[in-house]
Motif scaffolding. Structure first.
Motif, PDB file in Angstrom:
ATOM      1  N   UNK A 111       0.848  -1.209   0.000  1.00  0.00           N
ATOM      2  CA  UNK A 111       0.000   0.000   0.000  1.00  0.00           C
ATOM      3  C   UNK A 111       0.881   1.255   0.000  1.00  0.00           C
ATOM      4  N   UNK A 112       1.927   1.239   0.812  1.00  0.00           N
ATOM      5  CA  UNK A 112       2.848   2.382   0.868  1.00  0.00           C
ATOM      6  C   UNK A 112       3.549   2.595  -0.476  1.00  0.00           C
ATOM      7  N   UNK A 113       3.960   1.456  -1.087  1.00  0.00           N
ATOM      8  CA  UNK A 113       4.638   1.557  -2.383  1.00  0.00           C
ATOM      9  C   UNK A 113       3.700   2.112  -3.461  1.00  0.00           C
ATOM     10  N   UNK A 114       2.430   1.714  -3.414  1.00  0.00           N
ATOM     11  CA  UNK A 114       1.452   2.266  -4.360  1.00  0.00           C
ATOM     12  C   UNK A 114       1.250   3.759  -4.132  1.00  0.00           C
ATOM     13  N   UNK A 115       1.236   4.161  -2.851  1.00  0.00           N
ATOM     14  CA  UNK A 115       1.085   5.583  -2.541  1.00  0.00           C
ATOM     15  C   UNK A 115       2.280   6.377  -3.073  1.00  0.00           C
ATOM     16  N   UNK A 116       3.477   5.832  -2.905  1.00  0.00           N
ATOM     17  CA  UNK A 116       4.688   6.479  -3.433  1.00  0.00           C
ATOM     18  C   UNK A 116       4.627   6.562  -4.955  1.00  0.00           C
ATOM     19  N   UNK A 117       4.141   5.467  -5.577  1.00  0.00           N
ATOM     20  CA  UNK A 117       4.041   5.461  -7.041  1.00  0.00           C
ATOM     21  C   UNK A 117       3.051   6.521  -7.516  1.00  0.00           C
ATOM     22  N   UNK A 118       1.937   6.676  -6.805  1.00  0.00           N
ATOM     23  CA  UNK A 118       0.945   7.699  -7.176  1.00  0.00           C
ATOM     24  C   UNK A 118       1.560   9.094  -7.049  1.00  0.00           C
ATOM     25  N   UNK A 119       2.320   9.299  -5.962  1.00  0.00           N
ATOM     26  CA  UNK A 119       2.972  10.596  -5.762  1.00  0.00           C
ATOM     27  C   UNK A 119       3.947  10.889  -6.900  1.00  0.00           C
ATOM     28  N   UNK A 120       4.708   9.840  -7.298  1.00  0.00           N
ATOM     29  CA  UNK A 120       5.660  10.018  -8.402  1.00  0.00           C
ATOM     30  C   UNK A 120       4.928  10.360  -9.698  1.00  0.00           C
ATOM     31  N   UNK A 121       3.830   9.647  -9.993  1.00  0.00           N
ATOM     32  CA  UNK A 121       3.068   9.936 -11.209  1.00  0.00           C
ATOM     33  C   UNK A 121       2.452  11.331 -11.145  1.00  0.00           C
ATOM     34  N   UNK A 122       2.017  11.729  -9.950  1.00  0.00           N
ATOM     35  CA  UNK A 122       1.375  13.035  -9.802  1.00  0.00           C
ATOM     36  C   UNK A 122       2.380  14.168  -9.988  1.00  0.00           C
ATOM     37  N   UNK A 123       3.659  13.881  -9.773  1.00  0.00           N
ATOM     38  CA  UNK A 123       4.685  14.916  -9.934  1.00  0.00           C
ATOM     39  C   UNK A 123       5.097  15.092 -11.393  1.00  0.00           C
ATOM     40  N   UNK A 124       4.690  14.132 -12.238  1.00  0.00           N
ATOM     41  CA  UNK A 124       5.028  14.231 -13.657  1.00  0.00           C
ATOM     42  C   UNK A 124       3.984  15.063 -14.378  1.00  0.00           C
ATOM     43  N   UNK A 125       4.420  16.114 -15.039  1.00  0.00           N
ATOM     44  CA  UNK A 125       3.520  16.978 -15.805  1.00  0.00           C
ATOM     45  C   UNK A 125       4.123  17.224 -17.184  1.00  0.00           C
ATOM     46  N   UNK A 126       3.238  17.393 -18.162  1.00  0.00           N
ATOM     47  CA  UNK A 126       3.706  17.652 -19.526  1.00  0.00           C
ATOM     48  C   UNK A 126       2.770  18.627 -20.215  1.00  0.00           C
ATOM     49  N   UNK A 127       3.354  19.501 -21.039  1.00  0.00           N
ATOM     50  CA  UNK A 127       2.547  20.419 -21.851  1.00  0.00           C
ATOM     51  C   UNK A 127       1.951  19.731 -23.066  1.00  0.00           C
ATOM     52  N   UNK A 128       2.434  18.511 -23.338  1.00  0.00           N
ATOM     53  CA  UNK A 128       1.896  17.736 -24.452  1.00  0.00           C
ATOM     54  C   UNK A 128       0.556  17.136 -24.036  1.00  0.00           C
ATOM     55  N   UNK A 129      -0.509  17.493 -24.738  1.00  0.00           N
ATOM     56  CA  UNK A 129      -1.868  17.091 -24.358  1.00  0.00           C
ATOM     57  C   UNK A 129      -2.020  15.577 -24.334  1.00  0.00           C
ATOM     58  N   UNK A 130      -1.523  14.909 -25.358  1.00  0.00           N
ATOM     59  CA  UNK A 130      -1.671  13.444 -25.451  1.00  0.00           C
ATOM     60  C   UNK A 130      -0.915  12.751 -24.320  1.00  0.00           C
ATOM     61  N   UNK A 131       0.314  13.200 -24.061  1.00  0.00           N
ATOM     62  CA  UNK A 131       1.106  12.593 -22.993  1.00  0.00           C
ATOM     63  C   UNK A 131       0.497  12.866 -21.629  1.00  0.00           C
ATOM     64  N   UNK A 132      -0.011  14.062 -21.408  1.00  0.00           N
ATOM     65  CA  UNK A 132      -0.635  14.400 -20.128  1.00  0.00           C
ATOM     66  C   UNK A 132      -1.880  13.553 -19.899  1.00  0.00           C
ATOM     67  N   UNK A 133      -2.627  13.259 -20.958  1.00  0.00           N
ATOM     68  CA  UNK A 133      -3.812  12.403 -20.839  1.00  0.00           C
ATOM     69  C   UNK A 133      -3.408  10.989 -20.407  1.00  0.00           C
ATOM     70  N   UNK A 134      -2.335  10.460 -20.988  1.00  0.00           N
ATOM     71  CA  UNK A 134      -1.860   9.137 -20.598  1.00  0.00           C
ATOM     72  C   UNK A 134      -1.399   9.115 -19.147  1.00  0.00           C
TER      73      UNK A 134
END
Length: 286
Positions: free
Chosen positions: A44-67
């Motif tokens: 559960x902790x590892x999933x929470x860390x993974x969500x935090x990592x994904x949430x920190x990734x941002x892109x100006x590319x619309x298609x990539x941000x949707x993925x």
């Protein structure tokens, strides 16, 4: 009797063995469940860390941000499932561990893509800055060239402007004889020379004459007799079409005097053509 006692003893021993095995099995199951619970909490902790990592990734590319958003939603969904799944469900927990490993691999791929896009964007930004500078330099050069052309055009126009010399006026009586008396003048003759100018176009020119009396009144026959000068319409006294060949051209313009129009004093002369003042002078009548 003795045989029955032996059987009872054997049965008791067997029962004790089964009881021992039962409690030992319960202990092992408890220990296993505790281990699985710890693994579940860690997952559960590892999933929470993974969500935090994904949430920190941002892109100006619309298609990539949707993925990326789809991945965030997927991690949140699996995390919610993990919280509700029983610790004893070792198979599902194992599947969720495998899913976590796969999603970590996907995250590394997204990090690479975002970094690549950022490098490309940075390169494009530098290229755009360079292009904007080139455009600005080109616009500046164009403006300077235009300014130079305008200045040159102005000089050419100035050089091509006609000029006169020897501007003079005289009165003529009814017999076309010169007279200096205002009362006897039936005409006013203004003589002048259009000077040589090799930069000016040759051909027919209309020269406009303005004569002002000593009191400042313009001599003219109609208010409709006008010509363009700068941004206004001016009345003229008389005009004449003159063939100009680029050389010194001696010519004159005659104004027919209306009865009682003249007075004694100094008269002012102005000559215009091509929208420019090309000469002036004065003469007097007694």
């Amino acid at each position: 009797m003795k045989q029955n006692n032996i059987i009872l003893i054997i049965a008791g021993v067997i029962a004790l063995i089964f009881i021992g095995l039962y409690f030992n099995s319960r202990s092992q199951m408890a220990e296993m469940e505790e281990v699985l619970t710890e693994e579940k909490e860690l997952l559960i902790t590892e999933y929470q860390d993974l969500y935090t990592d994904f949430d920190s990734l941002r892109s100006n590319n619309t298609e990539l941000e949707q993925k990326l958003q789809e991945e965030r939603d997927r991690v949140a969904q699996l995390q919610d499932e993990l919280r509700t799944v029983k610790a004893s469900n070792a198979r599902r927990i194992k599947e969720l561990q495998t899913e976590l490993t796969a999603m970590r691999g996907a995250m590394r791929s997204y990090i690479y893509q975002i970094d690549s896009l950022n490098q490309t964007n940075e390169k494009l930004k530098k290229e755009n800055v360079g292009m904007r500078q080139k455009i600005a330099d080109a616009q500046k050069a164009e403006a300077e060239l235009k300014e130079q052309n305008n200045a040159l055009s102005g000089k050419v126009q100035l050089a091509a402007r006609l000029e006169t010399s020897g501007v003079s006026g005289i009165g003529l009586n009814t017999k076309e004889k010169a007279t200096s008396k205002a009362g006897k003048a039936a005409k006013l003759k203004v003589s002048f020379t259009i000077l040589k100018n090799i930069t000016s176009e040759t051909g027919l020119r209309t020269v406009y004459l303005r004569i002002e009396r000593p009191d400042g009144q313009l001599l003219m026959h109609s208010k409709n007799d006008t010509f363009q000068f700068e941004d206004q319409q001016l009345n003229f006294s008389a005009k004449r079409d003159i063939e100009y060949g680029g050389q010194d051209t001696n010519t004159y313009i005659v104004y027919n005097v209306d009865a009682g129009e003249l007075m004694a004093g100094e008269y002012s002369i102005e000559l215009f053509t091509d929208g420019e003042l090309i000469g002036n002078g004065k003469f007097s009548l007694n």
